[in-house]
Enzyme design. Sequence first.
Site, PDB file in Angstrom:
ATOM      1  N   ARG A  61      27.826  34.852 -84.842  1.00  0.00           N
ATOM      2  CA  ARG A  61      26.783  35.313 -83.931  1.00  0.00           C
ATOM      3  C   ARG A  61      27.094  36.688 -83.354  1.00  0.00           C
ATOM      4  NH1 ARG A  61      26.563  29.505 -83.385  1.00  0.00           N
ATOM      5  NH2 ARG A  61      28.313  29.590 -81.926  1.00  0.00           N
ATOM      6  N   GLU A 120      41.162  23.341 -79.754  1.00  0.00           N
ATOM      7  CA  GLU A 120      41.423  22.087 -79.051  1.00  0.00           C
ATOM      8  C   GLU A 120      42.382  21.215 -79.884  1.00  0.00           C
ATOM      9  OE1 GLU A 120      38.777  18.468 -77.065  1.00  0.00           O
ATOM     10  OE2 GLU A 120      37.839  19.953 -78.375  1.00  0.00           O
TER      11      GLU A 120
END
Lengths: 232, 202
Positions: free
Chosen positions: A119, A156
């Site tokens: 993006r 994560e």
Amino acid sequence: MNTLKIFNSDIIILKPKRYLHSANFFINPLKSPAHSFLSNCQKKQSISSHMAAAAAAGDRISRITSAIRVIPDFPKPGILFQDITTLLLDPVAFKDTIDLFVERYKDKDISVVAGVEARGFIFGPPIALALGAKFVPMRKPKKLPGPVISEEYTLEYGTDKIEMHVGAVEAGDRALVIDDLIATGGTLCAAISLLERVGSHVVECACVIELPELKGRDRLGDKPLFVLVSSS
Amino acid sequence: MFAEENGLHGDPRIKAISDAIRVVPHFPKPGIMFQDITTLLLDPKAFRYTVDIFVDRYRDKNISVVAGVEARGFMFGPPIALAIGAKFVPLRKPRKLPGEVISEAYVLEYGTDCLEMHVGAVQPGESVLIVDDLVATGGTLSAAIRLLERVGAEVVECACVIGLPLVKGNWRLNGVPLYVLVEPRLDDLNMMLEQHLDDGYI
């Protein structure tokens, strides 16, 4: 939304959840009651143009904020995904987004705009074109042909890598890093690292959206961050 | 059609664009001469020329949507969309777009892949321009055209910076015209043709 009318311009008062982030000014209607402007005619001219400028920027930020769509439980349960594709469907808001960045950086001698896949590829090139700067894509592994340098960063669970072409950025280049959103700041830190490794100076990181609870700003440390919309 | 044969013959911008593209041999695999547009993006003048040529062509065609194919179509599509006042719609690999999507499968050398678009991004009757950096076999672009036609849009044209000479003489994909700025600058055109023939690209 509540509006406060001053000199026939609307100042949009945003709800506490979404507030303006702007380097030039911060609109706080509680501190600038209308009557204090009306009482001083000499200040009126400069204040009104300042307020008009503030109103104009406030309108743009407001429209940009409204154009972003939140999708719950994507990519997994519990995540509120900030979807900028609806912003891209509003040509005025998309143009305003680019303009707000270009206005901030046009006198800062930026020679490189680095956009993070994918993006960042949507917002980076229009900014680079307007600034007359190079656009450098920072990509997931094995996408860029030819020699690259890589930087690993933690997720994560596990790690990921971003890559940049050798030779794209040179020592002494003044760089801007662009992405649609900053969450934990892991990807942006990796991007900064790549740019600094080749001797360029990262002037600022710029994102449309910040998720402040994830403390990405802290993770960037001394590297400045500029965002248009903060979403708690 | 190539830009050179369609009103831009002798335009020095075309040569500047072509010269700015880097050829990387044997990427992603032996025999492929990869047309690398990142060097074009490092040349602000040449990048500006690229966008300007497309914008000049499309600004008066009442195009309301520019659809860009992930990921390099994202670098060329938005500047065009912004300049002509159109929406930008990303066409993405599977599972990248959040919310409701429609998908279109297409055939690769081995297996298939899929292109997705958001439901509601494009309305029936809208005029659409599809943008990508390069057209080779036309497989991806054909899938993009099908996606847009499924929602009732009209694809006016597909625009690419680079077009393989293999598409010369076949300037329509599913009936949609194709507009290309430059051919690849190949060090070994024959090697590339042979590779593509072997892989069934033609």
